[in-house]
Design an enzyme around this catalytic site. Sequence first.
Site, PDB file in Angstrom:
ATOM      1  N   SER A 130       0.782  -1.215   0.000  1.00 44.39           N
ATOM      2  CA  SER A 130       0.000   0.000   0.000  1.00 44.39           C
ATOM      3  C   SER A 130       0.828   1.285   0.000  1.00 44.39           C
ATOM      4  CB  SER A 130      -0.933  -0.030   1.213  1.00 44.39           C
ATOM      5  OG  SER A 130      -1.880   0.953   1.061  1.00 44.39           O
ATOM      6  N   SER A 131       1.809   1.337  -0.888  1.00 44.36           N
ATOM      7  CA  SER A 131       2.582   2.577  -1.018  1.00 44.36           C
ATOM      8  C   SER A 131       1.678   3.699  -1.505  1.00 44.36           C
ATOM      9  CB  SER A 131       3.747   2.388  -1.994  1.00 44.36           C
ATOM     10  OG  SER A 131       3.294   2.338  -3.327  1.00 44.36           O
ATOM     11  N   SER A 132       0.650   3.360  -2.283  1.00 44.58           N
ATOM     12  CA  SER A 132      -0.200   4.430  -2.836  1.00 44.58           C
ATOM     13  C   SER A 132      -0.997   5.122  -1.735  1.00 44.58           C
ATOM     14  CB  SER A 132      -1.137   3.891  -3.918  1.00 44.58           C
ATOM     15  OG  SER A 132      -1.976   2.891  -3.404  1.00 44.58           O
ATOM     16  N   ASP A 176      -6.937   0.689   3.059  1.00 39.15           N
ATOM     17  CA  ASP A 176      -5.519   1.077   3.092  1.00 39.15           C
ATOM     18  C   ASP A 176      -5.325   2.500   3.619  1.00 39.15           C
ATOM     19  OD1 ASP A 176      -5.098  -1.432   2.146  1.00 39.15           O
ATOM     20  OD2 ASP A 176      -4.623  -0.838   0.096  1.00 39.15           O
TER      21      ASP A 176
HETATM   22  P1  ADP Z   1       0.799  -0.392  -3.883  1.00 42.71           P
HETATM   23  O1  ADP Z   1      -0.176   0.550  -3.262  1.00 42.71           O
HETATM   24  O2  ADP Z   1       0.472  -1.827  -3.646  1.00 42.71           O
HETATM   25  O3  ADP Z   1       2.209  -0.091  -3.520  1.00 42.71           O
HETATM   26  P2  ADP Z   1      -0.137   0.842  -6.308  1.00 42.71           P
HETATM   27  O4  ADP Z   1      -0.012   0.477  -7.751  1.00 42.71           O
HETATM   28  O5  ADP Z   1      -1.507   1.003  -5.754  1.00 42.71           O
HETATM   29  O6  ADP Z   1       0.711  -0.220  -5.471  1.00 42.71           O
HETATM   30  O7  ADP Z   1       0.611   2.222  -6.049  1.00 42.71           O
HETATM   31  C1  ADP Z   1       1.878   2.506  -6.571  1.00 42.71           C
HETATM   32  C2  ADP Z   1       1.835   3.878  -7.238  1.00 42.71           C
HETATM   33  O8  ADP Z   1       1.738   4.912  -6.226  1.00 42.71           O
HETATM   34  C3  ADP Z   1       3.114   4.219  -7.998  1.00 42.71           C
HETATM   35  O9  ADP Z   1       3.058   3.717  -9.319  1.00 42.71           O
HETATM   36  C4  ADP Z   1       3.095   5.737  -7.966  1.00 42.71           C
HETATM   37  O10 ADP Z   1       2.221   6.265  -8.938  1.00 42.71           O
HETATM   38  C5  ADP Z   1       2.498   6.038  -6.594  1.00 42.71           C
HETATM   39  N1  ADP Z   1       3.568   6.199  -5.583  1.00 42.71           N
HETATM   40  C6  ADP Z   1       3.727   5.474  -4.450  1.00 42.71           C
HETATM   41  N2  ADP Z   1       4.824   5.893  -3.760  1.00 42.71           N
HETATM   42  C7  ADP Z   1       5.358   6.905  -4.474  1.00 42.71           C
HETATM   43  C8  ADP Z   1       6.514   7.767  -4.304  1.00 42.71           C
HETATM   44  N3  ADP Z   1       7.318   7.642  -3.242  1.00 42.71           N
HETATM   45  N4  ADP Z   1       6.758   8.703  -5.255  1.00 42.71           N
HETATM   46  C9  ADP Z   1       5.943   8.829  -6.315  1.00 42.71           C
HETATM   47  N5  ADP Z   1       4.860   8.058  -6.537  1.00 42.71           N
HETATM   48  C10 ADP Z   1       4.560   7.113  -5.638  1.00 42.71           C
HETATM   49 MG    MG Z   2      -2.223   0.787  -3.756  1.00 39.54          MG
END
Ligand code: ADP
Ligand code: MG
Length: 391
Positions: A130-132, A176
């Site tokens: 859940s980086s997003s 999330d």
């Molecule tokens: P998850 O939430 O499982 O990590 P997602 O595909 O939902 O995967 O989210 C990843 C997306 O969130 C990346 O492709 C980007 O667009 C955005 N994102 C997340 N972290 C960063 C960051 N540190 N800098 C820029 N964009 C980010």
């Molecule tokens: Mg995500």
Amino acid sequence: MPSSANDVRKELAKIFKTEFGKSADVVASAPGRVNLIGEHSDYNDGLVLSMAIDRRTYTAAGRRGGDLFIAFSNELGKKTSFEVIAGRFEHSNFWVNYIKGVCALLGEAKPIEGTNFAISSTVPRGSGLSSSAAYVVSIIEAVSSLYDIKLKDIEVPVLARRIENEFVGVQSGIVDPFVAKFAKEQNALLIDTRSLDFQHVPISEDCSILVCVTGVKRALATTEYNKRRQQCHQALTTISEKLGKKLHTLRDVSIEDLRSVKGSVDETLYARAHHIVTENERAVRTVSALRKNDMSMVGKLMLESHMSLRTHFEVSSPELDAFVEIAEQLDGVYGARMTGAGFGGSAICLVDSAYEEELSNQIAQRYKMVGFENGMVFLARSGMGSHVERS
Ligand code: ADP
Ligand code: MG
């Protein structure tokens, strides 16, 4: 990558100054998460037990005035400028759209002028951690603090979800960002996705979580995810018909109800419903095991959840299964399972803290030995929800 949150925070202050020539006015952060149990439950009004981890995304922001917005992402190594015009968006998973979305929606409450952003994160991207949500919640907190926009706590995850849905085009749920906002250290978070009631559930300091990022791109994730949602809906319609009851979601189906229709419902739909119904029950049992500090039971339920996701819900992958199989054979491991939507992404295991380093090394080694070279195993502590610092 800097090793601790403090390092990241310090490095970000430097980055901001280098990029924009002055210090940030505000730095906000939010954590990534692992789901302990309750997978694919959110869109069935079910129960989710999640935990924030000590990997966070930091957003530093400063006012610049005018109409121009400039954003730098340290991880992507990209700097972009843009203007925010509400209602005109290219809907794509482009990293800047999250920032545009936040500024457009918060701009409905109060005018937002040009702003500088620098972002740095220790949450692996696109890995089911859940980086997003960490990213978008940290931006919401930074912008609302910078422009003195008062938000109720619950508005933060609600907005975050809207931004992912409407501006990025991802059909994500509220869980999330909910965890990114409300998590507490040394606690899991039980969320009833029907009522949005939640409670913190303490986790013993004697156990740790190992995370395995499989490194597998979730190529099938979107199509299969949408398919599972559809199948759950179809299962509900069929089960309602067979039972002659009006049911709103699979949350309304009891195990007895489900068993009574076995054989008269399509096998695949039955299997999907079986996962959802039993997963809710497992979430309840996991919470009571955690409250009794019965980690063996928590581990057993995690493993059952994994098997159900693998055989009934069919969202696991060879990489996730291999990690779980390796982990469950080792002493000191209570249980393991995939976490997040599946088809790659990440898996977790719950271990006795006394052996955490040793197990982390052993599991990483064995995982590579069975051929999964791209995997990364790391130790995760519980993290806290979003946080804002103003200078
Ligand atoms: P998850 O939430 O499982 O990590 P997602 O595909 O939902 O995967 O989210 C990843 C997306 O969130 C990346 O492709 C980007 O667009 C955005 N994102 C997340 N972290 C960063 C960051 N540190 N800098 C820029 N964009 C980010
Ligand atoms: Mg995500």
